[in-house]
Design a protein around this motif. Structure first.
Motif, PDB file in Angstrom:
ATOM      1  N   ASN A  20       0.802  -1.228   0.000  1.00 42.66           N
ATOM      2  CA  ASN A  20       0.000   0.000   0.000  1.00 42.66           C
ATOM      3  C   ASN A  20       0.831   1.274   0.000  1.00 42.66           C
ATOM      4  OD1 ASN A  20       0.885  -0.065   2.634  1.00 42.66           O
ATOM      5  ND2 ASN A  20      -1.135   0.197   3.555  1.00 42.66           N
ATOM      6  N   ASP A  25       5.635   8.770  -1.966  1.00 40.41           N
ATOM      7  CA  ASP A  25       5.974   8.821  -0.541  1.00 40.41           C
ATOM      8  C   ASP A  25       7.302   8.119  -0.280  1.00 40.41           C
ATOM      9  OD1 ASP A  25       3.468   9.959  -0.244  1.00 40.41           O
ATOM     10  OD2 ASP A  25       2.515   8.018   0.137  1.00 40.41           O
TER      11      ASP A  25
ATOM     12  N   MET B   1       0.066  10.002  -0.640  1.00 39.49           N
ATOM     13  CA  MET B   1      -0.634   9.440   0.524  1.00 39.49           C
ATOM     14  C   MET B   1      -0.752   7.931   0.360  1.00 39.49           C
ATOM     15  SD  MET B   1      -4.550  10.323   1.593  1.00 39.49           S
ATOM     16  CE  MET B   1      -5.268   9.353   0.264  1.00 39.49           C
ATOM     17  N   ALA B   2      -0.289   7.197   1.369  1.00 37.02           N
ATOM     18  CA  ALA B   2      -0.394   5.727   1.281  1.00 37.02           C
ATOM     19  C   ALA B   2      -1.869   5.326   1.290  1.00 37.02           C
ATOM     20  CB  ALA B   2       0.337   5.086   2.461  1.00 37.02           C
ATOM     21  N   ILE B   3      -2.146   4.167   0.741  1.00 33.35           N
ATOM     22  CA  ILE B   3      -3.516   3.650   0.780  1.00 33.35           C
ATOM     23  C   ILE B   3      -3.797   3.240   2.231  1.00 33.35           C
ATOM     24  CG2 ILE B   3      -5.086   1.911  -0.186  1.00 33.35           C
ATOM     25  CD1 ILE B   3      -3.881   3.505  -2.443  1.00 33.35           C
ATOM     26  N   PRO B   4      -4.897   3.687   2.814  1.00 36.14           N
ATOM     27  CA  PRO B   4      -5.090   3.505   4.259  1.00 36.14           C
ATOM     28  C   PRO B   4      -5.547   2.113   4.688  1.00 36.14           C
ATOM     29  CG  PRO B   4      -6.903   4.756   3.339  1.00 36.14           C
ATOM     30  CD  PRO B   4      -5.954   4.499   2.217  1.00 36.14           C
ATOM     31  N   TYR B   5      -5.235   1.087   3.945  1.00 32.96           N
ATOM     32  CA  TYR B   5      -5.541  -0.266   4.406  1.00 32.96           C
ATOM     33  C   TYR B   5      -4.581  -1.223   3.725  1.00 32.96           C
ATOM     34  CZ  TYR B   5      -8.029  -0.217  -0.027  1.00 32.96           C
ATOM     35  OH  TYR B   5      -8.338  -0.063  -1.349  1.00 32.96           O
ATOM     36  N   GLU B   6      -4.526  -2.446   4.234  1.00 32.85           N
ATOM     37  CA  GLU B   6      -3.552  -3.403   3.701  1.00 32.85           C
ATOM     38  C   GLU B   6      -4.175  -4.303   2.636  1.00 32.85           C
ATOM     39  OE1 GLU B   6      -1.759  -5.498   6.926  1.00 32.85           O
ATOM     40  OE2 GLU B   6      -0.882  -3.659   7.749  1.00 32.85           O
ATOM     41  N   PHE B   7      -3.337  -4.725   1.734  1.00 28.33           N
ATOM     42  CA  PHE B   7      -3.776  -5.681   0.719  1.00 28.33           C
ATOM     43  C   PHE B   7      -2.533  -6.411   0.229  1.00 28.33           C
ATOM     44  CE2 PHE B   7      -3.164  -1.459  -1.052  1.00 28.33           C
ATOM     45  CZ  PHE B   7      -2.268  -1.683  -2.076  1.00 28.33           C
ATOM     46  N   ALA B  39      -5.307   3.302  -8.542  1.00 28.57           N
ATOM     47  CA  ALA B  39      -4.670   3.936  -7.374  1.00 28.57           C
ATOM     48  C   ALA B  39      -5.586   5.015  -6.797  1.00 28.57           C
ATOM     49  CB  ALA B  39      -3.308   4.515  -7.759  1.00 28.57           C
ATOM     50  N   ASN B  40      -6.208   5.801  -7.676  1.00 27.89           N
ATOM     51  CA  ASN B  40      -7.120   6.842  -7.198  1.00 27.89           C
ATOM     52  C   ASN B  40      -8.337   6.251  -6.513  1.00 27.89           C
ATOM     53  OD1 ASN B  40      -5.843   9.218  -7.753  1.00 27.89           O
ATOM     54  ND2 ASN B  40      -6.657   9.375  -9.830  1.00 27.89           N
ATOM     55  N   MET B  42      -8.577   3.468  -5.047  1.00 31.55           N
ATOM     56  CA  MET B  42      -8.217   2.871  -3.759  1.00 31.55           C
ATOM     57  C   MET B  42      -7.948   3.941  -2.709  1.00 31.55           C
ATOM     58  SD  MET B  42      -6.046  -0.403  -5.124  1.00 31.55           S
ATOM     59  CE  MET B  42      -5.525  -1.019  -3.527  1.00 31.55           C
ATOM     60  N   LYS B  43      -7.355   5.064  -3.134  1.00 35.44           N
ATOM     61  CA  LYS B  43      -7.138   6.169  -2.180  1.00 35.44           C
ATOM     62  C   LYS B  43      -8.467   6.699  -1.666  1.00 35.44           C
ATOM     63  CE  LYS B  43      -2.829   7.967  -4.066  1.00 35.44           C
ATOM     64  NZ  LYS B  43      -2.188   9.074  -4.794  1.00 35.44           N
TER      65      LYS B  43
END
Lengths: 153, 292
Positions: A20, A25, B1-7, B39-40, B42-43
């Motif tokens: 993720n 970043d 900004m990192a994606i706020p959950y795991e995958f 990516a968008n 998922m963000k």
């Protein structure tokens, strides 16, 4: 967590990343490469532009893990051995004000001139489109790119 | 900004592995090509996949080639690949025009045409050119190969007919044997970079043979057999153009949103339909203009 490697500005680098994590970043916060910037965070503004395998790309829309085995060049990379002729003319003609868009503009224009050394004004505009600038009104940047191509006839 | 959950992340090196993974994870998985939509999404939390399957290792899907009298466009062909392809420029000029109007150069370096029609956001650029050319979308899953006619592909805004375990391998475009020419018109707020407020594709296959499709003026792109029928009966004349433009009121159903009002979209769809029709005719009559 996966260990990946990529060539960043000519040097092979290794890093552990989570799926993720976004490339922008990782470059800024973990590799110390500060030229790509976060503007819109959705691929519209061009401030985060890097060269991925010699093509400009928006690093805010790339997962860092995707770049395993790839080559990344940022503004730091293209000016490693001093300013390029394009950067010199941008500097001489004072084309930027705040400079936030500058890395994206420079990389986009560099990509264009690599493929097409004598672009028309339209081709310059088209290549720089999607790099948003809130200071200059774009004209000095476009003029400087064209000026450089005349010098290099 | 990192994606706020795991995958999880997998990058299969061939089509067979990709199909297996997709068969295993089904709707938990999202396929990743250029990533400019994914990516968008998922963000924003619009998509929350448990695993992304990066298909960029499947190099055979990068190809743009002739296959008999069909043009084959692999799922990894980016919009800039289409733009720099002589095959596309000479054979599917409408798609070439549309590709040049997608976002910016930096996005076109990554974004793929197949990704565009799989995301199926109503304002996509590649749908109407593919509709007038009656393209076919080819998929593969552990159950075998499958294909969809483009008119059956779009189900709703951001929804296609694809099944959870299918991967699109390529799109094929049958090329007419006789002379043809097309034109694409896109309405946007400024040149350089914008999503379409409305778009129109017209393909002329003969003095009295036309194919017409409207995009970004309803949840899914719309081909109009009614308008085609009128043009196929009457050919291009002031009268037929004006009658066809009046029909557009009942063919498309634009909405008002942040980019345009429904009235403006309706009005401009009519204007652009006429422009596209006349441009297609000019190219049809002077094939050299077509290869500008």
């Amino acid at each position: 967590m996966k260990k990946i490697s990529f060539i960043l500005n000519g040097e092979k680098r290794f890093i552990h990343v989570e799926p993720n994590e976004i490339l922008l970043d990782v470059l800024r916060d973990r590799m110390g490469t500060k030229s790509p910037k976060c503007g819109c965070d959705s691929g519209d503004c061009g401030a985060c532009t890097v060269m991925l395998n010699s093509k400009t790309a928006r690093s805010c829309m790339i997962f860092a893990i995707e770049t395993d085995g790839q080559e990344i060049v940022t503004l730091e990379g293209i000016s490693k051995s001093g300013l390029t002729p394009l950067q010199k003319i941008f500097l001489e003609q004072n084309v930027f004000q705040c400079g936030y868009c500058a890395p994206g503009m420079i990389l986009s224009a560099t990509e264009l001139l690599g493929k097409n050394p004598h672009p028309s004004r339209y081709e310059v505009q088209e290549a720089l489109a999607g790099n948003l600038c809130r200071c200059t009104g774009y004209t000095p940047i476009i003029d400087a790119v064209l000026e450089l191509t005349k010098k290099q006839v | 900004m990192a994606i706020p959950y795991e995958f999880a992340y997998e990058k299969p090196q061939n089509l067979e592995m990709a199909v297996k993974l997709l068969g295993k994870y089904g709707k938990k998985a999202r396929l990743l090509a250029g990533g400019t939509d994914l990516a968008n999404q998922m963000k924003q939390g619009f998509r929350v996949p448990g695993i992304i399957i990066d298909i960029k290792g499947i190099h055979e899907m990068e190809e743009i080639k002739m296959d008999g009298n069909e043009l084959h466009i692999g799922s990894l062909a980016t919009f800039n690949d289409l733009l720099s392809s002589r095959l596309i420029k000479e054979n599917v000029n409408i798609l070439h025009e549309a590709a040049g109007l997608v976002a910016s150069n930096g996005v076109r370096n990554r974004a793929t045409m197949v990704g565009n029609i799989c995301s199926a956001v109503a304002c996509m650029d590649s749908a109407t050119p593919l509709m007038v050319h009656e393209a076919v979308i080819h998929t593969l899953s552990t159950r075998g190969g499958n294909s969809y006619r483009i008119q059956d592909w779009f189900v709703d805004n951001r929804k296609t007919a694809i099944q959870d375990d299918e991967i699109v391998t390529h799109v094929s475009i049958p090329l007419p044997a006789a002379r043809y020419a097309g034109a694409y018109q896109k309405l946007m707020r400024y040149s350089g970079e914008d999503l379409s407020q409305a778009n129109v594709s017209v393909l002329m296959l003969g003095e009295k043979q036309f194919s017409v499709a409207f995009g970004s003026v309803g949840p899914i792109p719309k081909r109009s057999l009614k308008i085609e029928h009128l043009l196929n009966e009457e050919g291009i004349s002031e009268g037929s153009i004006s009658r066809a433009k009046n029909m557009i009121d009942s063919v498309i159903a634009p909405i008002t949103d942040v980019r345009a009002t429904k009235e403006y979209r309706m009005h401009m769809s009519k204007v652009m339909f006429e422009r596209a029709l006349l441009a297609a005719r000019e190219r049809y009559n002077k094939p050299r203009v077509f290869f500008k």
